[in-house]
Scaffold this active site. Structure first.
Site, PDB file in Angstrom:
ATOM      1  CG  ASP A  17      26.220 -21.189  -1.839  1.00 46.82           C
ATOM      2  OD1 ASP A  17      26.390 -20.020  -2.223  1.00 46.82           O
ATOM      3  OD2 ASP A  17      25.741 -21.490  -0.729  1.00 46.82           O
TER       4      ASP A  17
HETATM    5  N1  URA Z   1      21.140 -20.308   0.050  1.00 46.36           N
HETATM    6  C1  URA Z   1      22.331 -20.907   0.224  1.00 46.36           C
HETATM    7  O1  URA Z   1      22.793 -21.101   1.346  1.00 46.36           O
HETATM    8  N2  URA Z   1      22.998 -21.296  -0.894  1.00 46.36           N
HETATM    9  C2  URA Z   1      22.526 -21.126  -2.151  1.00 46.36           C
HETATM   10  O2  URA Z   1      23.179 -21.514  -3.117  1.00 46.36           O
HETATM   11  C3  URA Z   1      21.292 -20.500  -2.299  1.00 46.36           C
HETATM   12  C4  URA Z   1      20.602 -20.093  -1.185  1.00 46.36           C
END
Ligand code: URA
Length: 230
Positions: A102
């Site tokens: 993310d």
């Molecule tokens: N889980 C999440 O919520 N975000 C990420 O970037 C990776 C795993």
């Protein structure tokens, strides 16, 4: 493409010629004599006839990047800087991401030009372990340990998450090991316990650990041992 078809498609060649070259042991694939008509030739393969290169073979590239917060896991984006923008490599446009993080997640991100390798790294059926350091807004409920190990129901996808291991390091910090990668998975798992994830950092993927020498935004080539982990 199959080796016999690759050879038959060459200028001034045909299927009979190709089979003749193969049968007489004149063809080398990646430096080794090859008589196997159905051996796979990819863009990375070196193919030689009597030691003359018919195809040089592109070099495979494998990078690990310490993704900083605020950089998007994509090859192009209208607003944000992408992880590709962080690489100072002439062939960076040929790279793709083996998994995503993310925008506000940091840590290990893998990039390559080898589609088979990245599929092995990311296919859900491969169950590659991913280790995250998680910081939360509130104290972590110890009940999470058992619940995460049992699996949580995600109504949107109508699935139960695979068993995950949670190790609580401090009241609001833990290590979480997942064996799959669902959309916003870590945030949604803690969300089920009404605890907000305020920091998320990936430490490893499939046995490849983020090099502690890499500051956010820095990258390096994977070692042969790391490439072989996947
Ligand atoms: N889980 C999440 O919520 N975000 C990420 O970037 C990776 C795993």
């Amino acid at each position: 493409m199959r080796l016999d078809r690759f050879l038959a498609n060459l200028p001034h060649s045909n299927r009979r010629t190709a089979l003749h070259w193969l049968a007489s042991g004149r063809v080398c694939l990646d430096g080794q004599p090859c008589r196997d008509a159905i051996a796979e030739v990819s863009v990375f393969s070196q193919v030689q006839l009597d030691e003359e290169n018919l195809q040089q073979g592109q070099p495979r590239r494998f990078w690990m990047l310490h993704k900083p917060i605020g950089v998007v896991s994509a090859t192009q984006h209208p607003e944000h800087r992408t992880v590709i923008d962080l690489l100072d490599e002439p062939d960076r446009d040929q790279l793709h991401l083996a998994g995503r993080l993310d925008l506000n997640t940091s840590g290990l991100l893998l990039l390559t030009n080898d589609g088979q390798w990245s599929r092995r790294a990311t296919l859900p059926s491969q169950h590659k372990a991913k280790v995250y350091r998680v910081d939360t807004e509130d104290d972590i409920d110890p009940a999470c340990i058992e619940a995460f190990a049992r699996g949580l129901y995600f109504a949107y996808e109508n699935l139960t998450t695979l068993p995950a291991e949670l190790r609580i390091l401090a009241p609001r910090q833990a290590l979480l090991t997942l064996h799959e990668g669902r959309y916003h998975q870590v945030k949604r798992m803690f969300g089920q316990f009404r605890n907000k994830v305020v920091g998320l950092h990936r430490l490893s993927l499939g046995g490849i650990e983020l090099d502690p020498q890499l500051a956010p935004g820095q990258y390096r080539a994977l070692t042969p041992a790391e490439i072989a982990c996947i």
